[in-house]
Design a protein around this motif. Structure first.
Motif, PDB file in Angstrom:
ATOM      1  N   GLY A  23     -67.403  58.434  24.066  1.00 44.71           N
ATOM      2  CA  GLY A  23     -66.607  57.639  24.988  1.00 44.71           C
ATOM      3  C   GLY A  23     -67.294  56.337  25.332  1.00 44.71           C
ATOM      4  N   ILE A  24     -66.589  55.525  26.049  1.00 42.34           N
ATOM      5  CA  ILE A  24     -67.128  54.244  26.504  1.00 42.34           C
ATOM      6  C   ILE A  24     -67.603  54.434  27.936  1.00 42.34           C
ATOM      7  CG2 ILE A  24     -66.582  51.838  26.980  1.00 42.34           C
ATOM      8  CD1 ILE A  24     -64.448  52.046  24.770  1.00 42.34           C
ATOM      9  N   LYS A  25     -68.873  54.140  28.177  1.00 45.89           N
ATOM     10  CA  LYS A  25     -69.477  54.339  29.495  1.00 45.89           C
ATOM     11  C   LYS A  25     -69.925  52.994  30.078  1.00 45.89           C
ATOM     12  CE  LYS A  25     -69.529  58.787  28.827  1.00 45.89           C
ATOM     13  NZ  LYS A  25     -69.776  60.020  29.210  1.00 45.89           N
ATOM     14  N   PRO A  26     -69.739  52.806  31.384  1.00 43.32           N
ATOM     15  CA  PRO A  26     -70.210  51.556  32.001  1.00 43.32           C
ATOM     16  C   PRO A  26     -71.731  51.538  32.139  1.00 43.32           C
ATOM     17  CG  PRO A  26     -69.258  53.008  33.645  1.00 43.32           C
ATOM     18  CD  PRO A  26     -69.064  53.675  32.321  1.00 43.32           C
ATOM     19  N   VAL A  27     -72.303  50.346  31.998  1.00 39.70           N
ATOM     20  CA  VAL A  27     -73.738  50.150  32.159  1.00 39.70           C
ATOM     21  C   VAL A  27     -73.923  48.966  33.100  1.00 39.70           C
ATOM     22  CG1 VAL A  27     -75.907  49.574  31.006  1.00 39.70           C
ATOM     23  CG2 VAL A  27     -74.212  50.978  29.828  1.00 39.70           C
ATOM     24  N   LEU A  28     -74.646  49.191  34.195  1.00 42.83           N
ATOM     25  CA  LEU A  28     -74.922  48.138  35.164  1.00 42.83           C
ATOM     26  C   LEU A  28     -76.353  47.678  34.965  1.00 42.83           C
ATOM     27  CD1 LEU A  28     -73.622  46.612  37.527  1.00 42.83           C
ATOM     28  CD2 LEU A  28     -74.580  48.336  39.053  1.00 42.83           C
ATOM     29  N   SER A  29     -76.533  46.410  34.635  1.00 39.96           N
ATOM     30  CA  SER A  29     -77.883  45.897  34.406  1.00 39.96           C
ATOM     31  C   SER A  29     -78.198  44.771  35.381  1.00 39.96           C
ATOM     32  CB  SER A  29     -78.031  45.422  32.961  1.00 39.96           C
ATOM     33  OG  SER A  29     -77.062  44.434  32.671  1.00 39.96           O
ATOM     34  N   ASP A  30     -79.454  44.696  35.775  1.00 38.94           N
ATOM     35  CA  ASP A  30     -79.921  43.631  36.665  1.00 38.94           C
ATOM     36  C   ASP A  30     -80.349  42.429  35.838  1.00 38.94           C
ATOM     37  OD1 ASP A  30     -79.582  44.902  39.093  1.00 38.94           O
ATOM     38  OD2 ASP A  30     -81.531  45.887  38.995  1.00 38.94           O
ATOM     39  N   ILE A  31     -79.690  41.332  36.048  1.00 42.52           N
ATOM     40  CA  ILE A  31     -80.093  40.076  35.411  1.00 42.52           C
ATOM     41  C   ILE A  31     -80.264  39.064  36.531  1.00 42.52           C
ATOM     42  CG2 ILE A  31     -79.443  38.241  33.811  1.00 42.52           C
ATOM     43  CD1 ILE A  31     -77.797  40.290  32.283  1.00 42.52           C
ATOM     44  N   GLY A  32     -81.526  38.784  36.846  1.00 43.76           N
ATOM     45  CA  GLY A  32     -81.811  37.865  37.938  1.00 43.76           C
ATOM     46  C   GLY A  32     -81.315  38.424  39.253  1.00 43.76           C
ATOM     47  N   GLU A  33     -80.517  37.666  39.951  1.00 43.92           N
ATOM     48  CA  GLU A  33     -80.006  38.089  41.248  1.00 43.92           C
ATOM     49  C   GLU A  33     -78.649  38.781  41.142  1.00 43.92           C
ATOM     50  OE1 GLU A  33     -80.014  34.899  44.055  1.00 43.92           O
ATOM     51  OE2 GLU A  33     -82.068  34.348  43.573  1.00 43.92           O
ATOM     52  N   GLU A  34     -78.069  38.758  39.963  1.00 46.54           N
ATOM     53  CA  GLU A  34     -76.738  39.328  39.797  1.00 46.54           C
ATOM     54  C   GLU A  34     -76.780  40.610  38.962  1.00 46.54           C
ATOM     55  OE1 GLU A  34     -73.764  36.661  38.426  1.00 46.54           O
ATOM     56  OE2 GLU A  34     -74.580  34.963  39.542  1.00 46.54           O
ATOM     57  N   ASN A  35     -75.859  41.500  39.253  1.00 46.63           N
ATOM     58  CA  ASN A  35     -75.672  42.690  38.422  1.00 46.63           C
ATOM     59  C   ASN A  35     -74.591  42.390  37.406  1.00 46.63           C
ATOM     60  OD1 ASN A  35     -77.521  44.212  39.848  1.00 46.63           O
ATOM     61  ND2 ASN A  35     -75.984  44.970  41.285  1.00 46.63           N
ATOM     62  N   GLU A  36     -74.841  42.760  36.178  1.00 49.27           N
ATOM     63  CA  GLU A  36     -73.848  42.541  35.137  1.00 49.27           C
ATOM     64  C   GLU A  36     -73.344  43.881  34.631  1.00 49.27           C
ATOM     65  OE1 GLU A  36     -73.868  40.716  30.755  1.00 49.27           O
ATOM     66  OE2 GLU A  36     -74.514  39.346  32.327  1.00 49.27           O
ATOM     67  N   LEU A  37     -72.040  43.989  34.517  1.00 51.33           N
ATOM     68  CA  LEU A  37     -71.410  45.218  34.047  1.00 51.33           C
ATOM     69  C   LEU A  37     -71.053  45.062  32.575  1.00 51.33           C
ATOM     70  CD1 LEU A  37     -70.233  48.009  34.764  1.00 51.33           C
ATOM     71  CD2 LEU A  37     -68.077  46.844  35.280  1.00 51.33           C
ATOM     72  N   SER A  38     -71.487  46.030  31.790  1.00 47.79           N
ATOM     73  CA  SER A  38     -71.121  46.058  30.375  1.00 47.79           C
ATOM     74  C   SER A  38     -70.755  47.497  30.019  1.00 47.79           C
ATOM     75  CB  SER A  38     -72.265  45.537  29.503  1.00 47.79           C
ATOM     76  OG  SER A  38     -73.413  46.338  29.660  1.00 47.79           O
ATOM     77  N   TYR A  39     -70.321  47.679  28.811  1.00 51.63           N
ATOM     78  CA  TYR A  39     -69.911  49.010  28.369  1.00 51.63           C
ATOM     79  C   TYR A  39     -70.593  49.339  27.051  1.00 51.63           C
ATOM     80  CZ  TYR A  39     -66.374  48.511  31.933  1.00 51.63           C
ATOM     81  OH  TYR A  39     -65.745  48.330  33.126  1.00 51.63           O
ATOM     82  N   LYS A  40     -70.919  50.623  26.883  1.00 51.53           N
ATOM     83  CA  LYS A  40     -71.504  51.059  25.610  1.00 51.53           C
ATOM     84  C   LYS A  40     -70.826  52.344  25.172  1.00 51.53           C
ATOM     85  CE  LYS A  40     -75.289  53.956  27.106  1.00 51.53           C
ATOM     86  NZ  LYS A  40     -76.579  54.426  26.761  1.00 51.53           N
ATOM     87  N   ILE A  41     -70.849  52.559  23.871  1.00 52.53           N
ATOM     88  CA  ILE A  41     -70.300  53.791  23.313  1.00 52.53           C
ATOM     89  C   ILE A  41     -71.390  54.847  23.401  1.00 52.53           C
ATOM     90  CG2 ILE A  41     -69.401  54.907  21.246  1.00 52.53           C
ATOM     91  CD1 ILE A  41     -68.399  52.071  20.416  1.00 52.53           C
ATOM     92  N   SER A  42     -71.060  55.989  24.040  1.00 53.14           N
ATOM     93  CA  SER A  42     -72.024  57.071  24.213  1.00 53.14           C
ATOM     94  C   SER A  42     -71.514  58.331  23.522  1.00 53.14           C
ATOM     95  CB  SER A  42     -72.223  57.382  25.699  1.00 53.14           C
ATOM     96  OG  SER A  42     -72.785  56.292  26.353  1.00 53.14           O
ATOM     97  N   ASN A  43     -72.429  59.039  22.896  1.00 53.16           N
ATOM     98  CA  ASN A  43     -72.076  60.315  22.265  1.00 53.16           C
ATOM     99  C   ASN A  43     -71.845  61.378  23.322  1.00 53.16           C
ATOM    100  OD1 ASN A  43     -72.392  59.216  19.727  1.00 53.16           O
ATOM    101  ND2 ASN A  43     -74.472  59.962  19.483  1.00 53.16           N
ATOM    102  N   PRO A 101     -62.742  57.140  16.810  1.00 54.11           N
ATOM    103  CA  PRO A 101     -62.056  55.923  17.257  1.00 54.11           C
ATOM    104  C   PRO A 101     -62.951  54.863  17.902  1.00 54.11           C
ATOM    105  CG  PRO A 101     -61.513  57.773  18.684  1.00 54.11           C
ATOM    106  CD  PRO A 101     -62.297  58.318  17.538  1.00 54.11           C
ATOM    107  N   TYR A 102     -63.971  55.251  18.646  1.00 52.72           N
ATOM    108  CA  TYR A 102     -64.796  54.260  19.337  1.00 52.72           C
ATOM    109  C   TYR A 102     -65.911  53.726  18.451  1.00 52.72           C
ATOM    110  CZ  TYR A 102     -62.453  55.985  23.526  1.00 52.72           C
ATOM    111  OH  TYR A 102     -61.519  56.350  24.451  1.00 52.72           O
ATOM    112  N   SER A 103     -66.704  54.606  17.885  1.00 54.58           N
ATOM    113  CA  SER A 103     -67.867  54.197  17.092  1.00 54.58           C
ATOM    114  C   SER A 103     -67.522  53.851  15.655  1.00 54.58           C
ATOM    115  CB  SER A 103     -68.911  55.308  17.090  1.00 54.58           C
ATOM    116  OG  SER A 103     -68.412  56.452  16.399  1.00 54.58           O
ATOM    117  N   GLN A 104     -66.358  54.294  15.188  1.00 56.41           N
ATOM    118  CA  GLN A 104     -65.932  54.120  13.798  1.00 56.41           C
ATOM    119  C   GLN A 104     -66.853  54.866  12.822  1.00 56.41           C
ATOM    120  OE1 GLN A 104     -62.905  52.399  12.854  1.00 56.41           O
ATOM    121  NE2 GLN A 104     -62.754  52.885  15.017  1.00 56.41           N
ATOM    122  N   GLU A 105     -67.616  55.850  13.329  1.00 55.53           N
ATOM    123  CA  GLU A 105     -68.490  56.658  12.492  1.00 55.53           C
ATOM    124  C   GLU A 105     -67.694  57.783  11.848  1.00 55.53           C
ATOM    125  OE1 GLU A 105     -71.616  58.208  14.949  1.00 55.53           O
ATOM    126  OE2 GLU A 105     -72.412  56.222  15.415  1.00 55.53           O
TER     127      GLU A 105
END
Length: 176
Positions: A23-43, A101-105
């Motif tokens: 599935g696609i899982k959210p990832v919150l990362s700290d970049i400087g003073e702001e948090n950035e939200l991205s998504y990654k495919i997780s098994n 469908p997500y990883s195309q593996e």
């Protein structure tokens, strides 16, 4: 289990493909003073387990699904429901694989993976269990065996007509 060849999960109404396969899982990362939200495919747990089993074909792997009848089977297995059939496993004559469908593996279920599903037959959700799942599993009724508790707790056996065990027709009173 210590060798990593046994895994366990419990199905429930909100369990899905994302937890089981990928599935696609959210990832919150700290970049400087702001948090950035991205998504990654997780098994998911089953995909991870199958990948491990595929790299160790000399050993048997057992995946236990508790409360298998409580999950939405088509939502959890998706296109993989066919791949759990013995004849469709990797290494078999009729082996099949799918592109996820997500990883195309490319993915298939190794022939050294055994799936055990448990369910409480008193649960009304068994009546609604997916017919596709019914075809792919063999069902074995396992009644409770009170005699297994004799070495765990003090069991007093008395002649009483009210509460009989299945095998010996004797009353079992479990005491601490």
């Amino acid at each position: 289990k210590d060798a990593g060849r046994i895994a366990f999960t419990t199905f429930h109404q909100s369990y899905g493909y994302e937890e089981f396969i990928e599935g696609i899982k959210p990832v919150l990362s700290d970049i400087g003073e702001e948090n950035e939200l991205s998504y990654k495919i997780s098994n998911g747990v089953f995909k991870e387990f199958c990948n491990k089993a595929a790299s160790d074909k000399s050993n048997k792997y057992v995946f236990i699904i508790d409360e298998i009848n409580r999950g939405n089977i088509s939502k959890i297995f998706g296109e993989l429901i066919t791949l759990i059939e013995d004849s469709k496993r990797d290494g078999e004559e009729e082996a099949m694989s799918v592109t996820l469908p997500y990883s195309q593996e490319e993915f298939s279920v190794p022939e050294n993976v055994y799936i055990l599903g448990t369910m409480n037959t008193a649960d009304r959700s068994i009546a609604l269990m997916d017919t596709a799942l019914r075809r792919r599993f063999e069902f074995i009724e396992m009644m409770p065996d009170i005699n297994l508790l004799k070495n765990v707790v003090n069991v007093v056996v008395e002649d009483n007509e009210d509460n009989k065990d299945n095998e010996n027709n004797k009353d079992i009173d479990i005491q601490k």
